[in-house]
Design an enzyme around this catalytic site. Structure first.
Site, PDB file in Angstrom:
ATOM      1  CG  ASN A 271       4.452   8.879 -11.791  1.00  0.00           C
ATOM      2  OD1 ASN A 271       3.569   8.844 -12.863  1.00  0.00           O
ATOM      3  ND2 ASN A 271       3.905   8.949 -10.745  1.00  0.00           N
TER       4      ASN A 271
ATOM      5  NE  ARG B 256      -3.930  -2.112   1.768  1.00  0.00           N
ATOM      6  CZ  ARG B 256      -4.711  -2.492   0.776  1.00  0.00           C
ATOM      7  NH1 ARG B 256      -4.850  -1.970  -0.490  1.00  0.00           N
ATOM      8  NH2 ARG B 256      -5.208  -3.685   0.971  1.00  0.00           N
ATOM      9  CG  ASP B 257       1.296   5.559  -2.434  1.00  0.00           C
ATOM     10  OD1 ASP B 257       1.686   6.319  -1.435  1.00  0.00           O
ATOM     11  OD2 ASP B 257       1.858   5.596  -3.294  1.00  0.00           O
ATOM     12  CB  ILE B 258       3.084   5.805   3.081  1.00  0.00           C
ATOM     13  CG1 ILE B 258       3.948   6.560   2.331  1.00  0.00           C
ATOM     14  CG2 ILE B 258       3.779   4.474   3.385  1.00  0.00           C
ATOM     15  CD1 ILE B 258       5.220   7.241   3.126  1.00  0.00           C
TER      16      ILE B 258
ATOM     17  CB  VAL C 183      10.686   5.895  -5.182  1.00  0.00           C
ATOM     18  CG1 VAL C 183      11.572   4.750  -4.823  1.00  0.00           C
ATOM     19  CG2 VAL C 183      10.220   6.800  -4.043  1.00  0.00           C
TER      20      VAL C 183
ATOM     21  CG  HIS D 195       7.344   2.958  -8.001  1.00  0.00           C
ATOM     22  ND1 HIS D 195       8.291   3.655  -8.240  1.00  0.00           N
ATOM     23  CD2 HIS D 195       6.290   3.898  -7.788  1.00  0.00           C
ATOM     24  CE1 HIS D 195       8.305   4.831  -8.008  1.00  0.00           C
ATOM     25  NE2 HIS D 195       6.877   5.249  -7.860  1.00  0.00           N
TER      26      HIS D 195
END
Length: 130
Positions: A101, A45-47, A110, A114
């Site tokens: 992205n 899960r993305d924070i 990052v 991803h």
């Protein structure tokens, strides 16, 4: 620790800079809420979610961006297969997006490739202000 948070038990990976956040998650040095795992991918899960469902899918092996990932067709296929498995597991039957992205102009923050799997609500137009 939150029971939904699963720390990766994958052994430390070699030949990767310690500064890579996602490599450190794969290595188990940084906890993440893992929703799916294969031998070659990790989904968590993305924070800072941008939709009700926002899961990041990464290859276990370090590839800095989608261009580098494309040079490894097997890894690219594994990331897409994991993205599809996550969407199914999360119940995104009304649709979802898979977003990569790439580069600073593409919004990559990052530099370990991803895929963002986002859904769970109407997502609106692809680009705002066009």
């Amino acid at each position: 620790m939150d029971p939904a948070t699963i720390q990766s038990s994958t052994p430390k990976i070699r030949q990767v800079e310690n500064s890579c956040l996602f490599c450190r998650i794969v290595a188990g040095e940084i906890p993440a809420t893992v929703v799916h795992r294969t031998e070659t991918t990790l989904a968590f899960r993305d924070i800072d979610p941008k939709a009700p469902t926002h899961v990041l899918v990464i290859p276990v092996a370090h590839h800095p961006d989608v261009v580098a990932l494309a040079a490894d067709p097997s890894a690219a296929a594994d990331v897409l297969a994991t993205a599809a498995a996550v969407a199914e597991k999360e119940g995104l039957t009304d649709g979802f997006r898979v977003i990569f992205n790439t580069g600073t102009h593409g919004g990559q923050e990052v530099f370990h490739v991803h895929a963002h799997v986002v859904g769970g609500a109407p997502l609106g137009p692809m680009l705002a202000g066009k």
